[in-house]
Enzyme design. Sequence first.
Site, PDB file in Angstrom:
ATOM      1  N   SER A  42      -8.470   1.174  -2.690  1.00  0.00           N
ATOM      2  CA  SER A  42      -7.180   0.647  -3.150  1.00  0.00           C
ATOM      3  C   SER A  42      -6.992  -0.853  -2.762  1.00  0.00           C
ATOM      4  O   SER A  42      -5.941  -1.344  -3.451  1.00  0.00           O
ATOM      5  CB  SER A  42      -6.204   1.325  -2.125  1.00  0.00           C
ATOM      6  OG  SER A  42      -5.858   2.650  -2.612  1.00  0.00           O
ATOM      7  N   LYS A  45      -5.681  -2.842  -5.894  1.00  0.00           N
ATOM      8  CA  LYS A  45      -4.257  -2.959  -6.229  1.00  0.00           C
ATOM      9  C   LYS A  45      -3.802  -4.420  -6.232  1.00  0.00           C
ATOM     10  O   LYS A  45      -2.875  -4.968  -6.637  1.00  0.00           O
ATOM     11  CB  LYS A  45      -3.379  -2.294  -5.362  1.00  0.00           C
ATOM     12  CG  LYS A  45      -3.335  -0.720  -5.474  1.00  0.00           C
ATOM     13  CD  LYS A  45      -2.434   0.124  -4.683  1.00  0.00           C
ATOM     14  CE  LYS A  45      -2.463   1.727  -5.005  1.00  0.00           C
ATOM     15  NZ  LYS A  45      -3.594   2.295  -4.325  1.00  0.00           N
ATOM     16  N   SER A 220       0.599   1.686  -0.820  1.00  0.00           N
ATOM     17  CA  SER A 220      -0.694   1.925  -1.455  1.00  0.00           C
ATOM     18  C   SER A 220      -0.468   3.089  -2.490  1.00  0.00           C
ATOM     19  O   SER A 220      -1.240   3.973  -2.735  1.00  0.00           O
ATOM     20  CB  SER A 220      -1.811   2.498  -0.619  1.00  0.00           C
ATOM     21  OG  SER A 220      -3.108   2.055  -1.434  1.00  0.00           O
TER      22      SER A 220
END
Length: 391
Positions: A42, A45, A220
């Site tokens: 993640s 991102k 997230s």
Amino acid sequence: KSVLAGPAGNGALGQLNGSVVDPVSGTTLWDHNASAAVTPASTTKVLTTAAALLAMDPNTRLSTKIVQGADPGTVILVGGGDVTLTALPLGTESPLYPGAAHVDDLVAQVKKANPNVKKVQVDLSLFKGATTAPGWAAGDAPSTFATQIGSVMADAGRQDPKNNNSQRVPNAGSALASTIASKLSASGGGQATAPKDAKVLAEVKSAPLTELVSDTMELSDDVLAEALARQVALATGQEATFAGGAAATIKVLKDHGFDTTGVKLSDGSGISTDNKIPAKLLTQLMAAAAAPEGKNPNTAELRAMLAGLPVAGGSGTLADKRFETPASQAGRGWVRAKTGTLTGVNTLAGLVLDQDGRVLVFAFMSNGSDQQPGRDAIDALATSLRKCGCS
């Protein structure tokens, strides 16, 4: 280097890649295979939100409309890319998406404009291509963190709008159209493409882009990240697909002077195991966001990326079962970072205030590690930076 030497040698980290930079001077203080591109999870991102802030106006609000259909009794829900629209009643703020637009607002406007709706269709044509990305597993959509990506949905597809980890509904755009139909005592009419000159009966808008970026980072939020990647694609003339969002993200970052060598993206969220990012790029982006005013031309746009970074032991994805071991407790409240977790992957990219009150930015990427031991070890690594300095 001396502070990190012990924690970086922890076998629980598997293969470790990382970088630490002083954002004031731009000096790289520690480099451990930081140019090698590895699976980011993640922390992908960081790239997606940075590209969105660099490519779009920070005050951009994503629009959701209901327009008149081909016959008087038909209306069409037109997706503009806002997945944060909430099904919570008017007057109830979304705990996940502060400032989100309400489905009930749309419904009330339609009832006023056209009291005789018989059929509700949905236009999902803004986003193109596959609804899941290469590198996603069969169970990723729908799941507790994602669903098939579409240009409109309520609460990013969550069954429970107040629970970030709620199971998601499949094909959430069509599900929302059905919900609106029932609120209007109408029937669902499947998918349609709204005429370009269709009369607008109702319109609501999301919170500004800067807020959407904060929500993406703190929660997230995989679905919101994918929606933002497609907005980057649309803002730069690319097609709003997984591939278009990925290509646009890389191009925007490169055009703004960031080194995208070795970067490979299949999505904007980091669910895909095909993604590859070097730690060096993550620290470059964080350093630009954290730099003093006027030092880096990208700072003004990227500063908003820091607002949603989870605080160790306090918020978002760093609130639960993080920074709880003796080796990491000292980082609570001082480390702010974006997390990344996949099977065998633990990553962390953010900033920390050292004992001298100096900001350090870092990216630590552990591949081939078990989840909890890997997390604890990477938290300890970030905490060790807090101990830097002369105090």
